[in-house]
Each structure stands twice: as C-alpha cells, then as structure tokens.
Design a protein around this motif. Structure first.
Motif, PDB file in Angstrom:
ATOM      1  N   THR A  32       0.867  -1.181   0.000  1.00  0.00           N
ATOM      2  CA  THR A  32       0.000   0.000   0.000  1.00  0.00           C
ATOM      3  C   THR A  32       0.902   1.227   0.000  1.00  0.00           C
ATOM      4  N   ILE A  33       0.647   2.104  -0.943  1.00  0.00           N
ATOM      5  CA  ILE A  33       1.447   3.319  -1.057  1.00  0.00           C
ATOM      6  C   ILE A  33       0.573   4.471  -0.598  1.00  0.00           C
ATOM      7  N   ASP A  34       1.008   5.116   0.465  1.00  0.00           N
ATOM      8  CA  ASP A  34       0.199   6.174   1.055  1.00  0.00           C
ATOM      9  C   ASP A  34       0.100   7.357   0.107  1.00  0.00           C
ATOM     10  N   THR A  35      -1.095   7.965   0.086  1.00  0.00           N
ATOM     11  CA  THR A  35      -1.258   9.243  -0.613  1.00  0.00           C
ATOM     12  C   THR A  35      -0.938   9.127  -2.108  1.00  0.00           C
ATOM     13  N   LEU A  36      -1.350   8.025  -2.712  1.00  0.00           N
ATOM     14  CA  LEU A  36      -1.031   7.789  -4.129  1.00  0.00           C
ATOM     15  C   LEU A  36      -2.271   7.998  -4.992  1.00  0.00           C
ATOM     16  N   ARG A  37      -2.312   9.123  -5.656  1.00  0.00           N
ATOM     17  CA  ARG A  37      -3.379   9.381  -6.639  1.00  0.00           C
ATOM     18  C   ARG A  37      -3.236   8.421  -7.793  1.00  0.00           C
ATOM     19  N   ALA A  38      -4.347   7.909  -8.275  1.00  0.00           N
ATOM     20  CA  ALA A  38      -4.270   6.993  -9.411  1.00  0.00           C
ATOM     21  C   ALA A  38      -3.568   7.660 -10.588  1.00  0.00           C
ATOM     22  N   SER A  71     -12.040   5.637   2.404  1.00  0.00           N
ATOM     23  CA  SER A  71     -11.864   6.831   3.231  1.00  0.00           C
ATOM     24  C   SER A  71     -10.613   7.557   2.758  1.00  0.00           C
ATOM     25  N   PRO A  72     -10.597   8.884   2.806  1.00  0.00           N
ATOM     26  CA  PRO A  72      -9.361   9.597   2.463  1.00  0.00           C
ATOM     27  C   PRO A  72      -8.404   9.710   3.650  1.00  0.00           C
ATOM     28  N   ASN A  73      -8.580   8.845   4.634  1.00  0.00           N
ATOM     29  CA  ASN A  73      -7.700   8.847   5.807  1.00  0.00           C
ATOM     30  C   ASN A  73      -7.025   7.489   5.967  1.00  0.00           C
ATOM     31  N   THR A  74      -5.778   7.524   6.406  1.00  0.00           N
ATOM     32  CA  THR A  74      -4.908   6.347   6.367  1.00  0.00           C
ATOM     33  C   THR A  74      -5.443   5.145   7.162  1.00  0.00           C
ATOM     34  N   HIS A  90     -16.633  -1.588  10.041  1.00  0.00           N
ATOM     35  CA  HIS A  90     -15.504  -1.805  10.961  1.00  0.00           C
ATOM     36  C   HIS A  90     -15.388  -0.699  12.005  1.00  0.00           C
ATOM     37  N   ARG A  91     -16.096   0.423  11.789  1.00  0.00           N
ATOM     38  CA  ARG A  91     -16.240   1.500  12.770  1.00  0.00           C
ATOM     39  C   ARG A  91     -14.975   2.324  13.007  1.00  0.00           C
ATOM     40  N   VAL A  92     -13.973   2.172  12.158  1.00  0.00           N
ATOM     41  CA  VAL A  92     -12.787   3.017  12.293  1.00  0.00           C
ATOM     42  C   VAL A  92     -12.991   4.212  11.368  1.00  0.00           C
ATOM     43  N   ARG A  93     -13.322   5.353  11.947  1.00  0.00           N
ATOM     44  CA  ARG A  93     -13.668   6.515  11.121  1.00  0.00           C
ATOM     45  C   ARG A  93     -12.549   7.543  11.088  1.00  0.00           C
ATOM     46  N   GLU A  94     -11.694   7.529  12.105  1.00  0.00           N
ATOM     47  CA  GLU A  94     -10.728   8.616  12.248  1.00  0.00           C
ATOM     48  C   GLU A  94      -9.347   8.091  12.616  1.00  0.00           C
ATOM     49  N   ASN A  95      -8.340   8.704  12.047  1.00  0.00           N
ATOM     50  CA  ASN A  95      -6.976   8.460  12.497  1.00  0.00           C
ATOM     51  C   ASN A  95      -6.823   8.921  13.939  1.00  0.00           C
ATOM     52  N   GLY A  96      -6.066   8.157  14.702  1.00  0.00           N
ATOM     53  CA  GLY A  96      -5.682   8.646  16.020  1.00  0.00           C
ATOM     54  C   GLY A  96      -6.790   8.669  17.044  1.00  0.00           C
ATOM     55  N   VAL A  97      -7.979   8.243  16.669  1.00  0.00           N
ATOM     56  CA  VAL A  97      -9.091   8.268  17.622  1.00  0.00           C
ATOM     57  C   VAL A  97      -9.674   6.868  17.762  1.00  0.00           C
ATOM     58  N   ASP A  98     -10.039   6.277  16.625  1.00  0.00           N
ATOM     59  CA  ASP A  98     -10.687   4.972  16.661  1.00  0.00           C
ATOM     60  C   ASP A  98      -9.661   3.847  16.516  1.00  0.00           C
ATOM     61  N   VAL A 262       0.053  -7.343  -5.043  1.00  0.00           N
ATOM     62  CA  VAL A 262      -1.086  -6.425  -5.100  1.00  0.00           C
ATOM     63  C   VAL A 262      -0.574  -5.041  -4.705  1.00  0.00           C
ATOM     64  N   VAL A 263      -0.804  -4.061  -5.545  1.00  0.00           N
ATOM     65  CA  VAL A 263      -0.376  -2.694  -5.232  1.00  0.00           C
ATOM     66  C   VAL A 263      -1.593  -1.779  -5.262  1.00  0.00           C
ATOM     67  N   THR A 264      -1.711  -0.969  -4.222  1.00  0.00           N
ATOM     68  CA  THR A 264      -2.808   0.001  -4.184  1.00  0.00           C
ATOM     69  C   THR A 264      -2.387   1.228  -3.400  1.00  0.00           C
ATOM     70  N   GLY A 265      -3.273   2.205  -3.331  1.00  0.00           N
ATOM     71  CA  GLY A 265      -3.051   3.388  -2.501  1.00  0.00           C
ATOM     72  C   GLY A 265      -4.129   3.452  -1.441  1.00  0.00           C
ATOM     73  N   ASP A 266      -3.839   4.094  -0.311  1.00  0.00           N
ATOM     74  CA  ASP A 266      -4.887   4.177   0.722  1.00  0.00           C
ATOM     75  C   ASP A 266      -5.824   5.358   0.452  1.00  0.00           C
ATOM     76  N   HIS A 267      -5.343   6.315  -0.328  1.00  0.00           N
ATOM     77  CA  HIS A 267      -6.131   7.481  -0.758  1.00  0.00           C
ATOM     78  C   HIS A 267      -5.219   8.279  -1.654  1.00  0.00           C
ATOM     79  N   GLY A 268      -5.786   9.286  -2.290  1.00  0.00           N
ATOM     80  CA  GLY A 268      -4.972  10.117  -3.173  1.00  0.00           C
ATOM     81  C   GLY A 268      -4.501  11.382  -2.478  1.00  0.00           C
ATOM     82  N   GLU A 269      -4.376  12.431  -3.265  1.00  0.00           N
ATOM     83  CA  GLU A 269      -3.923  13.723  -2.748  1.00  0.00           C
ATOM     84  C   GLU A 269      -4.612  14.819  -3.554  1.00  0.00           C
ATOM     85  N   GLY A 270      -5.109  15.838  -2.857  1.00  0.00           N
ATOM     86  CA  GLY A 270      -5.879  16.870  -3.545  1.00  0.00           C
ATOM     87  C   GLY A 270      -5.063  17.662  -4.558  1.00  0.00           C
ATOM     88  N   LEU A 271      -3.844  18.033  -4.189  1.00  0.00           N
ATOM     89  CA  LEU A 271      -2.977  18.835  -5.055  1.00  0.00           C
ATOM     90  C   LEU A 271      -3.701  20.066  -5.600  1.00  0.00           C
TER      91      LEU A 271
END
Ligand SMILES: [Zn+2]
Length: 703
Positions: A32-38, A71-74, A90-98, A262-271
């Motif tokens: 998984t490559i973090d912050t990887l826009r297609a 989700s656009p969060n890691t 799975h109820r994990v909505r937020e980084n650092g909280v759930d 298998v290669v994917t991204g966890d979300h993209g980046e707005g740029l």
C-alpha cells in the motif's frame, strides 16, 4: 472456483494441484502506497514518467482503472483494505481516535490461520500497533518497534524542505534537521526484503506500507532534482524504485511464479483540486480514486478492467485467490471473475470522510458511485458523470434530479442495511502521540466519532461542508508543519481561521496548543477564555487557563479562575494544587492551608494529604502550625504513595515537628537512599540533605 483451478493448471509444473491439497507455497505481497493518486502513475495516464516500474508491473497483471478507497484517511482506509469492510461496519472513522476492534477478522488473521507466515512493515504512526491494525501479523514492525529509524527532514535556511540527502554541501551548514514520525521507504524496502529472505519457503503474506508520497514532499536525491517542479511526483518516483527493488528480490529468490503482488493506494492527494491541497476532508476522485494492480500466478497479463471497484474488494480477492472461503460479512467481493473478463456484480461503490466534524458540526461527507455516476451526498448534493467529467467540474445534480435521487436511495439502502457492528474502542491517545499526529498534519480530537447516533443516518444537518473545507485547507497545511516551520506563522493562520469559524472548538484547541508552543502565553489566555465562552462545561479550558495564569504570575486572575474551577470540579487536583500555590506566593498561608483542607474533605487524595502535612509541619506562623496533625496525615498517606522519597521527606519533617527527631533522621536516611537509587534530580537530593542537616542540628524546618 473455476479460476483458481485454472491458476492451478498454469502452475501445474510448480505445484501439486487438483487433489485438494494446498499448493506448497502461494505467497501474497500487498503493497500500500500512502497518498497515491491513481493519475500519478503512467498506468493511469500520467505523462510524468514517475512510475516506470509500477507501470511495468501493471503491464504484466490486471489494472483496475476505477478503484476507490473507502476513506481519504490512512487508518480507516487500511482497516477497509485489511477487513473487506466499509467504515460503517468496521467502525474506524478517524486516524488517532478509533481503533480496529479485536472482534474484526482481518486478512492477516485469515491467512495466518491458513498456515501463512504473516509480516508487516508499516511506515506511519497512524498505523502503529495500538490502532488494532496489527491483528493477525506475527511480525509487525511500526514506528515504535526497536531499532526503527525515523525519516528526517532538512529545513534549509530559506525555509525550503528537503530530504537530508538532497541538501547540497553548501547549504548543509545552515540546514536544520528534524525527525518525522514516519519511516523512509528505504527502510521499509530493506526490512521487507529481509522478511522475504527469511520466509522464502512460504507461504507468506507480507504487507509493506510506503509513506513517502505523503507530505512533506521531499524526495531523496536524485529524485528531488529530477522532479524539481513536482516534488510529489519525485516522491512517487522514489517509491516506484523502492517497490521495484522488492519485486526484483521476489524474482531473485525464485518466488516470482508463486507470489501474488497487489499494489494500491490508501487514498490520493488533492494537489489543489476542489480547493483541497492534501487529503482527509473531501471525497472527490483526487483523493478517492486510487490505483489497484494485481500481478502474479493466476493473473492474466495486460488486462484492464474499467468497471468501478473498491479497496474493500482486495481482501475477498486475495482470499479467493488463495482458495480460502470468503468472509460472509465482507462488503467487498472477489475480483477474480474480472481477471477472466467476466462482469462484476452490480453494487454501489462507497466512500466517506468524517474529518470535517473535528472542526464544525457537519454530517459525514459520503459518496456513492454506480457505473459512470457518482453522487456526493450533502446539503448541496453533487452529481458527476465520471466518464465525461472525470475532474468532477460539472455538477449535474440540478439537471438530473431523478438520477441523484436514485443514488441517494442506494446510499440510504447501504446505511439502513448496516449490521450492528462492534463499537470501535477509543484509542485514548496520550498527549505525546497526539502531538506526533499533529506534527504529521493530522487533526486529532478527544472523542470517538462513533458515539454520535447520527453518524450513519442519511439525514444531513449543519452547513454544507464544501466551502468549509476550502477555509480549513490552509490550516491543515499549516498544522502539518508546526514541527519545523515557524510556529508564529501557524498561529497567525489559525487565529484567522478561528475568527472565521468562531464556534469551532476543534480549531480553537489546536490554536491554543500552537500558541503555547510559540510562547504566546497572552494570546493563549485569550483563546482559553474564548473556549470557556463557547463551552463552559469543558473542564480542560478551565484547568489549562488556571495553570497558565499561575505560571504567568497573574495571581488575581489565577485565583478567580482556579476557585471557579474547583467550585465546578472539587476534585480537580491540579487546580487545587495551583490555587494553594497562588495563595502561598501571596503570603496567604492560612488560605493555602484551607484550600488543601477542603480538598481532603471532599476528595480522597494522598497527594493532597502529603501537601497539607508538609505545610502544617513547616509553616512559620505558630498558630497555623500543627505538628501532630501533620504527622497523622503523613503516616496515613505514606503507604498509598509507594516508594516515594518526597513522601518520606514529608513524613520526616512531620516527625521532626512532632518532636520525634530520632525517627525523622532514620526516615530521611531512607528517603535519601531511595532518591539516589531512583536517580532523582540534584535539586531533590539537595533538599533532602538540607533537611537531614537541620534535623541533625536540632533546627526547625520552616518554609
Ligand atoms: Zn494515508
């Protein structure tokens, strides 16, 4: 099942197939490559040339052209990748909280139970073990694992950010280097390769998480100079090379024929698209559309699939590929039929972000996609035709109300048919982790988002989130840099935002932290007072304000604030101690003692008993001093404070005041030995020695 059998045929030379026995080794490598826009990859249309190796991998496998993160969060996104569940399950909505609940069944657990060696190398603090994401991994290395090196960032004299390798010798003397709360790709690659070598006999499941494309964009040399005008692409080029090294190792170990990659991204980046420079707030394709590539045994070469899919499909696909039963609860489906050119079942694609709720009262932002149509569900809904308008520039919600309504009904169905899921336990962040998350640009809050019953309802409330996101965007930007950019600048930005969003305690709280870090105590006092104005029942505004005023020596205001804090929360011990100190500093010793007495009456606290005993034994005014009561208090608290040299000191001082000098001497000797053993600061040792000398000399101890 058919495909798996075909896969077996293709591998018949290498494996015993067809008799129901598992092939001896069919490995899975998930990257998984973090912050990887297609669209940052050549395989998805980029002309930047940043991804030659990933493009090559895509050519020898299946490319899903329209894959979506949940989700656009890691953390929420990875939780979906590893469980096959949408965030509402799975109820994990937020980084650092759930936290991912223990009851969740992850891909790693399934594969481990099927006899796979499981390993993970993760590169960001938001995926550290306490998040629950490590479930099922026998080997799991995160940022806090022994020997892990933090990635570094160099800030040049002109304020520009670089990888230390890309700072030239001339600038080096002026550059300042900071540790980031992430691991660099080189380390993930090295440790991933070690795992491959150690588990080459297989079967194994290895998950590698690369974080480099996440801001700050500071690619190592030579990628910085090669991508000087597009540092984000430079980070992707570096990651592309890192992944290539891992895949080359797979081939070199002779595992290429039996390892699914298998290669994917966890979300993209707005740029900058839709006013969002990074990710987390909005759900446009710039952050939700991610690459998804499968390659390896059983995967046809050069296939491209245009149908929309989602990263919750990854776990079911891997399980099916490995010949394991699907998880009946999964929201995703196996994509294996698409490998053979079959159409995938019709189902809506879903994604959500709840991050704006950190700042303002708004409903979660959700999208649902079917075929070419995507609806972003919110107060002012947006409908896009992603085939004609992949940039989501023309909102058709007004022009196509029936279509929008149809998608809204689909979304309603998804939420209404939601199963009861285990409540995600709250992560209970310690302040250090909170600070570290903030240093990465994560806005963290205090409570789990899951406690809100309106979280999974179709109704929307509050204001439309899109214009808010545009306001908050520069702030998210600035926050990520507080660690290594002038905090005054960040504070100024935050103040501006806080004026624009005057009711947002989320913004205010981060502002207070930044003001304190920047040494702007006066401004922090004003912000804390504003916080009390917005939410007077929030204890931490009161306690922080009282403490800050005490530290600033603004005794009158400190006294009033602390008195009111204790009226509301009598057992807030920190505030009581500060109030006692304020009185002591003003020479009002009777009041100091009265505050401590009240505390003991209302709350059971050995620490307060210790304070009071010390004051009663040492106060100079004879009418306030009470050696007998001091001794009684000291004796009753001493057991509860454990091996505490300073509690022993109080006991000794009380013993001396009560005329029991012999005992006092012995107690102080014990306290000193304990303090030396515990390596207490010199100042504490000095006080103990001074007390011992006075007891020896028969002098009274007065403070
Ligand atoms: Zn991420």
């Amino acid at each position: 099942m058919g495909l798996r059998w075909l896969g077996c045929l293709a591998l018949a030379m290498a494996f015993a197939c067809g008799d129901g026995a598992q092939p001896s080794a069919r490995n899975v490598l998930l990257i998984t490559i973090d912050t990887l826009r297609a669209d940052a990859l050549g395989a998805y249309g980029s002309a930047r040339g940043a991804s030659p190796h990933l493009d090559e991998l895509a050519k020898r496998g299946v490319v899903f052209e329209q894959a979506h993160a949940s989700s656009p969060n890691t953390l929420p996104s990875h939780a979906s990748i590893l469980t096959g569940l949408q965030p509402y399950h799975h109820r994990v909505r937020e980084n650092g909280v759930d936290k991912l609940a223990e009851q969740s069944v992850t891909l790693a657990e399934r594969l481990r139970d099927a006899g796979y060696a499981t390993g993970a190398e993760v590169a960001a603090i938001v995926l550290n073990r306490p998040t629950g994401i490590a479930q099922g991994f026998e080997h799991f290395r995160d940022l806090d694992s022994p020997g892990v090196q933090r990635k570094q960032i160099a800030v040049a004299a002109d304020g520009s950010l670089h990888d230390p390798s890309a700072v030239d010798a001339q600038q080096r003397g002026d550059a300042k280097t900071f540790d980031l709360d992430s691991r660099g790709g080189a380390e993930v690659t090295r440790d991933g390769i070690t795992f491959l070598r150690e588990h080459r006999s297989g079967p194994f499941f290895l998950w590698l998480h690369y974080y480099d494309p996440h801001w700050p964009y500071a690619p190592p040399t030579p990628f910085e100079s090669r991508f000087a005008d597009d540092r984000y692409a430079g980070e992707i080029a570096f990651t592309d090379e890192s992944v290539a090294r891992v895949i080359a190792e797979v081939d070199q170990l002779g595992l290429g024929e039996n390892t699914l990659v298998v290669v994917t991204g966890d979300h993209g980046e707005g740029l900058g698209d839709h006013g969002e420079s990074r990710h987390s707030l909005l759900v446009y394709q710039s952050t939700m559309h991610v690459p998804l590539v499968f390659a390896g045994p059983g995967v046809p070469r050069g296939q491209r699939v245009a149908a929309p899919v989602q990263t919750v499909d990854i776990a079911p696909t891997i399980l099916a590929w490995a010949g394991l039963e699907p998880d009946p609860a999964a929201d995703g489906v196996s994509l294996l039929p698409a490998f053979e050119g079959h159409t995938l079942p019709d189902r809506p694609v879903y994604g959500e972000s709840v991050s704006l709720r950190r700042f303002v009262e708004v409903s979660p932002l959700r999208f649902v996609r079917e075929g070419r149509w995507k609806l972003i569900h919110k107060i002012a809904p947006e409908l896009y035709d992603l085939v004609d308008d992949p940039a989501e520039a023309h909102n058709l919600a007004g022009a196509e109300p029936a279509r929008a309504e149809q998608l809204r009904e689909k979304l309603k169905g998804l939420l209404a048919n939601r199963r009861d899921a285990p409540e995600a336990p709250n992560g209970e962040l310690d302040p250090d982790t909170q600070r570290r998350l903030e240093s990465l640009g994560y806005v963290v809050g205090s409570s789990s988002s899951n406690s809100d019953p309106t979280l999974d309802t179709i109704e929307v409330r509050g204001v439309d989130p899109t214009p808010l996101a545009a306001k908050i965007d520069p702030f998210v930007d600035a926050l990520g840099a507080t660690q290594f950019v002038d905090a005054q600048e960040t504070a100024a930005l935050l103040e501006k935002l806080s004026r624009e969003l005057p009711k947002s305690t989320g913004v205010l709280e981060v502002l207070i932290n930044v003001q304190l870090a920047a040494g702007q105590a006066e401004a922090a006092v004003e912000s804390l007072r504003r916080g009390i104005g917005i939410d007077p029942d929030q204890q931490r505004y009161w306690t922080n304000l009282g403490e800050l005023l005490t530290r600033m020596g603004r005794n009158g205001e400190a006294r009033d604030t602390l008195t009111e804090t204790l009226r509301r929360w009598p057992c807030e011990l920190g505030s009581r101690t500060h109030l006692a100190n304020v009185y002591s500093r003003a020479g009002a010793r009777a009041k100091q003692i009265a505050v401590l007495e009240q505390g003991i009456e209302q709350c059971s606290s050995p620490a307060l008993m210790n304070d009071l005993a010390y004051q009663l034994a040492t106060v100079p005014a004879a009418e306030l001093r009470d050696g007998k009561r001091a001794l009684q208090l000291a004796e009753s608290m001493i057991g509860s404070l454990g091996d505490n040299p300073l509690a022993l000191d109080t006991l000794a001082v009380a013993q001396a005041e009560a005329g029991r000098r012999h005992e006092a001497r012995a107690t102080l000797a014990q306290a000193l030995a304990m303090a030396e053993r515990q390596k207490l600061p010199d100042e504490a040792l000095r006080i103990l020695r001074e007390h011992a000398a006075k007891v020896d000399a028969g002098e009274a101890i007065r403070e």
